[in-house]
Design an enzyme around this catalytic site. Structure first.
Site, short mmCIF file in Angstrom:
data_model
loop_
_atom_site.label_atom_id
_atom_site.label_comp_id
_atom_site.label_asym_id
_atom_site.label_seq_id
_atom_site.Cartn_x
_atom_site.Cartn_y
_atom_site.Cartn_z
N GLU A 116 97.60 69.32 102.97
CA GLU A 116 97.28 70.12 101.79
C GLU A 116 98.48 70.94 101.33
O GLU A 116 98.68 71.15 100.13
CB GLU A 116 96.09 71.04 102.08
CG GLU A 116 94.76 70.30 102.18
CD GLU A 116 93.61 71.24 102.42
OE1 GLU A 116 93.04 71.74 101.44
OE2 GLU A 116 93.27 71.49 103.60
N GLU A 136 88.89 66.83 107.43
CA GLU A 136 88.13 68.07 107.64
C GLU A 136 86.62 67.84 107.79
O GLU A 136 85.96 68.56 108.55
CB GLU A 136 88.37 69.05 106.48
CG GLU A 136 89.69 69.77 106.55
CD GLU A 136 90.82 69.02 105.88
OE1 GLU A 136 91.90 69.60 105.67
OE2 GLU A 136 90.63 67.83 105.56
#
Length: 720
Positions: A116, A136
């Site tokens: 990210e 995630e």
């Protein structure tokens, strides 16, 4: 949680290279984030710095957020979450808004939070071995550092949803990273700007950063991009389809749907609104039961490699170079496939040419399936298949290091490990006529052996620790999660789960519908119910293993006639196209009304009468009746020291039997239900339906004392 750093070096070209240093995986910790933020701020202040490059040390960019942070937050260290989010949001804001370009130089893995951070950079350069992933959802949360907002703007909504949500179904199989995006695909998607060799990575990234600085290349800020986003109408259709698929793949889970809502917020209301919703959702999900359970699974899987009295002796694995497999049936061919896929030469022994050809053909079919799915090239297929040598005698066995056991002591060298894949038979019985019981070990694979992720290593009291170390090393090399357990009938996995089918048979004899039970177990989260599972393994195998349990645990085996009656009528399961279901040449299981006549015969022969209370049970009530006896048997496995850690049984239940990981594994789930409740229900059922349900002493004592079922016994504490 509080280690790691970044190091900054400024070159003569005016490019600052910031390197994440937190071996072995460069995970993102609070210290790493603080150091990263400090280095970025310094680079922006310094007049001799024109641009910056962010990379990772040791051939890996970043393994993502350190999950110890999630554990700390879940233990009510709520201040940690505030510091974490403030620091990361500050760092990504600095990157995104910086007046000097920052380029990510990605080698190896870039996962989760680490990946990210690269999305906030103005460009990304990767090596050919880079792997990009947002796993995630496997941990019960969503991307929380801008990934839900930046990724759709970089590669479009459809592809972004594939990357973010694909793991909503994958973590049901507990197979992380199987859908990580490779470098070439990432380049085609526009996720990375160039793919280069490892040697060229930093020099290319430096030049790219300078080109952006001097306006020779475009300056891309992900949150400002809209050219890759679909129209509002298309986006709505895509998001609704994603919701439907998520509900179908993981009906018991909320966080995939929350993730879709967060992505939609950014498209409808703008990226800043999306980021705000992402942060709120991430923080709430960290404290959810699903996240707590999946984080427990993550750390429990790591703990399986720590075996007291074995891995703490300082032993070094021997180099197993060649493997022999005796028997090319379904399991033997699967084991051989698992071995050759990981570069082990295999000798496959059969009794005659016909069986040998059939065994080789099964291996070919396993590999051809990978070719059809695009996971293996035809060239790789030929090379992998060449590792198998078929034989009809034992002459060549003198060369092997690992042998799937068939009493071949005199044919193998003295260092050869004799491993059996039996799923129930006591190792002592198998090795009683040999002189080398220290080399005999259980290597229990689960079918199909080349796909199922668990390897159960079974030790007798005579098994050498060196043999276990060697088999642990082989398990790691063939990419299996391993648990090491003691020796008994059924070992750990099959023993604790034999009541799964036994209870189902009792319920059917007492009036419940076969398919209602399977449906309830699937609703609970199992991949298949007990009757579909019996069809898969074969009713003959189910009956034979049942006889093993009857012989060894006669006081807690339910004696149904149903399976025997079906076998007598040649209904033996999926292989014969009819068992509890019918198949019509396809793998799709179709309920068969004809099964009812066998059910009625079984009820008549056992003298069981339908119980109206049982027939009225809802899915939750059925799941309790099916799984509480499994918990009861798992307690015995712990009490007897067959398994030392309850967390090993959690991993065994998930990886071996498909127990839903979002429930944390069988013992973790048991603790969430409570020993007192489980004990009370079993005691109630014992009165109504017999001693099959009688709570064991371990469960009774803990229910009375209020001690968690997963807490280690005194014996286990001494070993740990």
């Amino acid at each position: 949680m509080g280690k790691g750093r970044t190091v900054m070096e400024v070159g003569d070209d005016g490019v600052a290279v910031v390197t994440i240093v937190n071996p072995p995986a460069n995970v993102i910790t609070l210290d790493v984030v603080r150091s990263l933020k400090g280095n970025f701020e310094e680079a922006l202040r310094r007049n001799d710095v024109k641009a910056a490059v962010l990379t990772g040390n040791g051939g890996i960019f970043s393994g993502g957020l350190d999950l110890s942070i999630l554990r700390a937050i879940q233990k009510k260290e709520l201040e940690t979450i505030k510091v974490l989010f403030t620091s990361i949001c500050d760092a990504t804001d600095i990157i995104e808004a910086a007046e000097k370009p920052l380029v990510a130089a990605i080698d190896g893995l870039a996962l989760g939070g680490g990946f990210e951070i690269t999305l906030a950079c103005q460009a990304r350069i990767s090596t050919t071995r880079a792997r990009l992933s947002l796993p995630e959802l496997q941990h019960g949360v969503i991307p929380g550092f801008g990934g839900t907002q930046r990724l759709p703007r970089l590669i479009g909504l459809t592809k972004a949803l594939e990357m973010i949500l694909v793991d909503a179904s994958l973590f049901l199989l507990c197979h992380p990273l199987s859908k990580a995006i490779k470098a070439e695909e990432a380049h085609q998607l526009g996720l990375v700007d160039a793919v280069v060799s490892t040697e060229e990575l930093l020099s290319t990234a430096r030049c790219w950063a300078l080109d952006i600085c001097e306006s020779r290349r475009p300056w891309d800020r992900a949150l400002s991009k809209t050219d890759r986003l679909e129209s509002a109408e298309e986006a709505r259709e895509i998001l609704n389809l994603a919701r439907t698929q998520a509900q179908k793949q993981a009906p018991n889970l909320k966080h995939p749907l929350i993730c879709i809502d967060v992505i939609e917020e950014g498209i409808v209301s703008g990226p800043q609104a999306g980021l705000q919703k992402e942060t709120i959702a991430f923080q709430e999900l960290i404290l959810s039961n699903t996240c707590k359970r999946l984080v427990h699974v993550f750390f429990s899987q790591r703990e399986t490699t720590k075996i007291p009295g074995i891995t703490d002796l300082g032993l070094i694995p021997s180099n197993v170079r060649k493997v022999a497999v005796v028997g090319g049936g379904l399991m033997g061919s699967g084991i051989a496939t698992a071995m050759i896929l990981n570069h082990y030469p295999v000798i496959l022994k059969e009794v005659d040419k016909k069986f040998l050809i059939a065994g080789i053909d099964r291996i070919k079919a396993n590999l051809q399936s990978l070719v059809r799915k695009g996971k293996m090239t035809k060239e790789k297929y030929e090379k992998t298949l060449s590792l198998v040598t078929g034989v009809l005698d034992y002459e060549i066995f003198k060369e092997v290091d690992l042998q799937v056991f068939a009493d071949l002591e005199r044919h193998c060298p003295s260092h050869c490990i004799l491993a059996t894949n039996t799923s129930t038979i006591d190792l002592t019985l198998i090795g009683q006529k040999t002189n080398c019981q220290n080399r005999i070990v259980g290597a229990h694979f689960f079918s199909p052996a080349h796909i199922m992720p668990l390897l159960e290593i079974v030790c007798s009291k005579l098994t050498s620790p060196q043999v276990v170390i060697d088999l642990l090393d082989v398990g790691k090399k063939i990419k299996k999660t391993t648990i090491v357990v003691g020796n008994c009938t059924g070992f750990a996995v099959n023993r604790m789960f034999f009541p799964y089918t036994q209870t189902a048979l009792l319920l059917v004899d007492r009036g419940m519908d076969v398919y209602k039970i399977d449906h309830a177990c699937k609703e609970f989260g199992m991949p298949v119910g007990p009757f579909r599972l019996a069809d898969l393994v074969g009713l003959g195998v189910a009956l034979a293993t049942g006889m093993q349990y009857l012989e060894n645990f006669p006081d807690r085996v339910y004696k149904s006639m149903l399976v025997s009656l079906m076998i007598e009528d040649k209904r033996t399961g999926e292989a014969s196209q009819k068992g509890f279901y019918k198949y019509d040449g396809k793998r799709k299981a179709i309920p068969d009304p004809d099964v009812m006549k066998y059910v009625e015969m079984s009820r008549s022969m056992t003298g069981a009468t339908p119980d109206p209370e049982l027939v009225k049970l809802d899915d939750e009530g059925i799941a309790e009746m099916v799984f509480f006896p499994v918990i009861n048997e798992a307690c015995r496995v712990l009490d007897e020291g067959i398994a030392v850690k309850a967390s090993d049984l959690d991993i065994a239940s998930i990886f071996g039997m498909g127990f839903p990981p979002y429930r944390g594994g069988i013992m973790h789930w048991a603790d969430s239900v409570g020993a007192a409740h489980i004990h009370g229900k079993l005691s109630e059922w014992e009165v109504k339906y017999g001693q099959f349900f009688r709570p064991c002493s371990y469960l009774s004592e803990r229910a009375i004392g209020g001690v968690p079922l997963s807490a280690p016994t005194e014996q286990a504490k001494a070993r740990l």
